[in-house]
Design a protein around this motif. Structure first.
Motif, PDB file in Angstrom:
ATOM      1  N   MET A 190       0.840  -1.204   0.000  1.00 48.59           N
ATOM      2  CA  MET A 190       0.000   0.000   0.000  1.00 48.59           C
ATOM      3  C   MET A 190       0.868   1.245   0.000  1.00 48.59           C
ATOM      4  SD  MET A 190      -3.111   0.909  -0.279  1.00 48.59           S
ATOM      5  CE  MET A 190      -4.246  -0.343   0.358  1.00 48.59           C
ATOM      6  N   ARG A 191       1.996   1.180   0.666  1.00 49.61           N
ATOM      7  CA  ARG A 191       2.914   2.324   0.650  1.00 49.61           C
ATOM      8  C   ARG A 191       3.410   2.585  -0.782  1.00 49.61           C
ATOM      9  NH1 ARG A 191       5.764   0.764   4.376  1.00 49.61           N
ATOM     10  NH2 ARG A 191       5.103   2.116   6.072  1.00 49.61           N
ATOM     11  N   GLN A 192       3.715   1.520  -1.509  1.00 51.19           N
ATOM     12  CA  GLN A 192       4.149   1.666  -2.905  1.00 51.19           C
ATOM     13  C   GLN A 192       3.033   2.252  -3.764  1.00 51.19           C
ATOM     14  OE1 GLN A 192       6.063  -1.864  -4.611  1.00 51.19           O
ATOM     15  NE2 GLN A 192       6.420  -2.623  -2.548  1.00 51.19           N
ATOM     16  N   ILE A 193       1.794   1.799  -3.524  1.00 52.61           N
ATOM     17  CA  ILE A 193       0.653   2.310  -4.291  1.00 52.61           C
ATOM     18  C   ILE A 193       0.462   3.802  -4.038  1.00 52.61           C
ATOM     19  CG2 ILE A 193      -1.860   2.190  -4.521  1.00 52.61           C
ATOM     20  CD1 ILE A 193      -1.615  -0.840  -3.907  1.00 52.61           C
ATOM     21  N   VAL A 194       0.544   4.188  -2.770  1.00 51.06           N
ATOM     22  CA  VAL A 194       0.373   5.601  -2.418  1.00 51.06           C
ATOM     23  C   VAL A 194       1.469   6.445  -3.068  1.00 51.06           C
ATOM     24  CG1 VAL A 194       0.420   7.269  -0.524  1.00 51.06           C
ATOM     25  CG2 VAL A 194      -0.864   5.138  -0.275  1.00 51.06           C
ATOM     26  N   LEU A 195       2.707   5.955  -3.009  1.00 49.39           N
ATOM     27  CA  LEU A 195       3.820   6.716  -3.589  1.00 49.39           C
ATOM     28  C   LEU A 195       3.707   6.822  -5.110  1.00 49.39           C
ATOM     29  CD1 LEU A 195       6.862   5.479  -1.461  1.00 49.39           C
ATOM     30  CD2 LEU A 195       5.806   7.757  -1.459  1.00 49.39           C
ATOM     31  N   ALA A 196       3.074   5.821  -5.740  1.00 45.45           N
ATOM     32  CA  ALA A 196       2.870   5.893  -7.185  1.00 45.45           C
ATOM     33  C   ALA A 196       1.927   7.032  -7.548  1.00 45.45           C
ATOM     34  CB  ALA A 196       2.320   4.573  -7.702  1.00 45.45           C
ATOM     35  N   HIS A 197       0.996   7.347  -6.647  1.00 48.40           N
ATOM     36  CA  HIS A 197       0.039   8.429  -6.903  1.00 48.40           C
ATOM     37  C   HIS A 197       0.497   9.755  -6.290  1.00 48.40           C
ATOM     38  CE1 HIS A 197      -2.491   4.924  -7.767  1.00 48.40           C
ATOM     39  NE2 HIS A 197      -3.246   5.738  -8.466  1.00 48.40           N
ATOM     40  N   GLY A 200       5.620  12.644  -3.799  1.00 50.14           N
ATOM     41  CA  GLY A 200       6.301  13.548  -2.869  1.00 50.14           C
ATOM     42  C   GLY A 200       5.680  13.580  -1.488  1.00 50.14           C
ATOM     43  N   LEU A 201       4.881  12.575  -1.153  1.00 52.13           N
ATOM     44  CA  LEU A 201       4.173  12.589   0.131  1.00 52.13           C
ATOM     45  C   LEU A 201       5.160  12.535   1.300  1.00 52.13           C
ATOM     46  CD1 LEU A 201       1.186  12.559   1.131  1.00 52.13           C
ATOM     47  CD2 LEU A 201       1.477  10.096   1.474  1.00 52.13           C
ATOM     48  N   GLU A 202       4.938  13.403   2.292  1.00 50.80           N
ATOM     49  CA  GLU A 202       5.823  13.461   3.448  1.00 50.80           C
ATOM     50  C   GLU A 202       5.778  12.147   4.223  1.00 50.80           C
ATOM     51  OE1 GLU A 202       3.259  15.343   2.843  1.00 50.80           O
ATOM     52  OE2 GLU A 202       3.827  17.443   2.652  1.00 50.80           O
ATOM     53  N   ASP A 203       6.909  11.739   4.742  1.00 48.57           N
ATOM     54  CA  ASP A 203       7.008  10.470   5.465  1.00 48.57           C
ATOM     55  C   ASP A 203       6.053  10.410   6.649  1.00 48.57           C
ATOM     56  OD1 ASP A 203       8.935   9.614   3.719  1.00 48.57           O
ATOM     57  OD2 ASP A 203      10.634  10.100   5.031  1.00 48.57           O
ATOM     58  N   GLU A 204       5.970  11.518   7.396  1.00 43.20           N
ATOM     59  CA  GLU A 204       5.123  11.511   8.589  1.00 43.20           C
ATOM     60  C   GLU A 204       3.657  11.333   8.214  1.00 43.20           C
ATOM     61  OE1 GLU A 204       4.142  14.143  12.606  1.00 43.20           O
ATOM     62  OE2 GLU A 204       5.421  14.980  11.025  1.00 43.20           O
ATOM     63  N   LEU A 205       3.211  12.037   7.173  1.00 40.67           N
ATOM     64  CA  LEU A 205       1.825  11.895   6.737  1.00 40.67           C
ATOM     65  C   LEU A 205       1.579  10.484   6.223  1.00 40.67           C
ATOM     66  CD1 LEU A 205      -0.962  13.046   6.206  1.00 40.67           C
ATOM     67  CD2 LEU A 205      -0.117  13.961   4.021  1.00 40.67           C
ATOM     68  N   MET A 206       2.521   9.932   5.486  1.00 36.33           N
ATOM     69  CA  MET A 206       2.388   8.568   4.985  1.00 36.33           C
ATOM     70  C   MET A 206       2.174   7.581   6.131  1.00 36.33           C
ATOM     71  SD  MET A 206       2.613   6.230   2.489  1.00 36.33           S
ATOM     72  CE  MET A 206       3.586   6.777   1.075  1.00 36.33           C
ATOM     73  N   GLU A 207       3.018   7.655   7.134  1.00 33.79           N
ATOM     74  CA  GLU A 207       2.911   6.706   8.242  1.00 33.79           C
ATOM     75  C   GLU A 207       1.618   6.882   9.013  1.00 33.79           C
ATOM     76  OE1 GLU A 207       4.941   4.208   8.395  1.00 33.79           O
ATOM     77  OE2 GLU A 207       5.951   5.124   6.679  1.00 33.79           O
ATOM     78  N   GLN A 208       1.191   8.113   9.197  1.00 33.08           N
ATOM     79  CA  GLN A 208      -0.030   8.370   9.948  1.00 33.08           C
ATOM     80  C   GLN A 208      -1.272   7.878   9.207  1.00 33.08           C
ATOM     81  OE1 GLN A 208      -0.509   9.479  13.067  1.00 33.08           O
ATOM     82  NE2 GLN A 208       1.700   9.464  13.342  1.00 33.08           N
ATOM     83  N   VAL A 209      -1.347   8.137   7.908  1.00 34.36           N
ATOM     84  CA  VAL A 209      -2.550   7.732   7.168  1.00 34.36           C
ATOM     85  C   VAL A 209      -2.609   6.208   7.022  1.00 34.36           C
ATOM     86  CG1 VAL A 209      -2.802   9.908   5.922  1.00 34.36           C
ATOM     87  CG2 VAL A 209      -1.454   8.075   4.899  1.00 34.36           C
ATOM     88  N   LEU A 231      -8.626   5.389   0.347  1.00 33.97           N
ATOM     89  CA  LEU A 231      -7.393   5.874   0.974  1.00 33.97           C
ATOM     90  C   LEU A 231      -6.768   6.993   0.149  1.00 33.97           C
ATOM     91  CD1 LEU A 231      -5.052   5.753   3.000  1.00 33.97           C
ATOM     92  CD2 LEU A 231      -4.059   3.907   1.619  1.00 33.97           C
ATOM     93  N   LEU A 232      -6.702   6.798  -1.161  1.00 35.89           N
ATOM     94  CA  LEU A 232      -6.091   7.823  -2.020  1.00 35.89           C
ATOM     95  C   LEU A 232      -6.903   9.111  -1.994  1.00 35.89           C
ATOM     96  CD1 LEU A 232      -5.083   5.576  -5.055  1.00 35.89           C
ATOM     97  CD2 LEU A 232      -3.582   6.477  -3.262  1.00 35.89           C
ATOM     98  N   ASP A 233      -8.231   8.987  -1.990  1.00 36.83           N
ATOM     99  CA  ASP A 233      -9.080  10.185  -1.905  1.00 36.83           C
ATOM    100  C   ASP A 233      -8.887  10.895  -0.571  1.00 36.83           C
ATOM    101  OD1 ASP A 233     -10.125   9.844  -4.400  1.00 36.83           O
ATOM    102  OD2 ASP A 233     -12.013   8.939  -3.739  1.00 36.83           O
ATOM    103  N   TRP A 234      -8.765  10.110   0.484  1.00 35.69           N
ATOM    104  CA  TRP A 234      -8.593  10.687   1.824  1.00 35.69           C
ATOM    105  C   TRP A 234      -7.273  11.455   1.911  1.00 35.69           C
ATOM    106  CZ3 TRP A 234      -6.390   8.237   6.720  1.00 35.69           C
ATOM    107  CH2 TRP A 234      -6.711   8.987   7.853  1.00 35.69           C
TER     108      TRP A 234
END
Length: 277
Positions: A190-197, A200-209, A231-234
């Protein structure tokens, strides 16, 4: 005639594991429909879109509903319009072909170039629906009795069929398909999927979401668990809102982008969300 060798790898915004990639490529090479099962949000529909994009082919989508019949995908004969034209004395009534309209399978078979045909959520239709398509998908042809014409695929399409596993499909249908079950992505994928979209997402926001997302999925007994698209919409909503990342430690801001049913939203909010963690 030399066959074109297809090798579907991936596209930038679709993350695929090696097993699914291999299954898809073999199904394409064997000219077999690929049946993909999995819960909503696992990327079944997106797989067909990714294959079409990667192979530079048109995508034809047939979205199945509870009232859909197999005939709808082949063609329809507008007998009412023909009768209406006959009563008005319009020309060309004797040409039945004017009143034949191809369905999505018909469009794929008559396409001048190879395409990807997506039969989406086949398990929404009645139990006989898959069996009613066996001949057409096997032989890549169908007969139109009104015009005494057999429609044969000019170039057999790549057929992707999705199912949410809401009901069992007939054995005869399953035998004719390649099959893959897509497990829901784990945290790493899921982390890879989020980064594909959101590269540049901040690490802290990534871990929290991700922490909040999987907690909501795993802890609560929800009627509709949030999937990848939620998740991506959120994440997008959180980025646009400017809400501080720290707030995700206390509650679930903009929860309506993540949880889409009233009773599920009430369940999450009544729990105090983070207070239970």
């Amino acid at each position: 005639m030399n066959e074109r060798k297809f090798q579907f790898e991936s596209v930038d915004d679709y993350i695929i594991n090696d097993d699914l990639k291999l299954t898809a490529n073999i199904a394409i090479s064997m000219h077999k429909p690929l049946l993909v099962k999995g819960e909503p949000g696992t990327g079944k529909t997106a797989l067909a879109e990714a294959i079409a994009k990667a192979l530079d082919m048109p995508l034809i989508t047939w979205s199945i509903k509870s009232t859909t019949k197999a005939q709808d995908g082949l063609y329809t004969y507008d007998v009412v319009r023909r009768l209406y034209d006959s009563e008005l004395g319009n020309e060309g009534v004797e040409d039945i072909k004017r009143y034949i309209k191809m369905g999505k399978i018909g469009e794929a078979f008559t396409s001048d170039e190879q395409c990807v045909l997506l039969i989406d959520e086949i398990d929404k239709a009645d139990l006989e629906f898959p069996n009613d398509l066996l001949w057409e998908l096997d032989r890549m042809e169908f007969y139109i009795p009104e015009t005494d014409e057999t429609i044969t695929a000019k170039t057999p399409p790549i057929v992707i069929i999705t199912s949410n596993a809401e009901k069992e499909l007939p054995d005869a249908f399953l035998r004719r398909c390649a099959f893959h079950y897509i497990d829901f992505p784990d945290t790493q994928m899921m982390r890879q999927i989020v980064l594909a979209h959101y590269p540049g997402l901040e690490d802290e926001l990534m871990e929290q979401v991700l922490d909040a997302f999987f907690y909501v999925r795993d802890y609560f007994d929800l009627k509709k668990k949030p999937g990848t698209s939620e998740l991506l919409d959120w994440i997008n909503a959180l980025k646009l809102s400017g809400i501080p990342t720290d707030r995700l430690r206390q509650d679930l801001p903009l929860a309506g982008f993540l949880v889409k049913k009233d009773e599920d939203l009430a369940t999450v909010k009544q729990s105090g969300f983070r207070g239970l963690r």
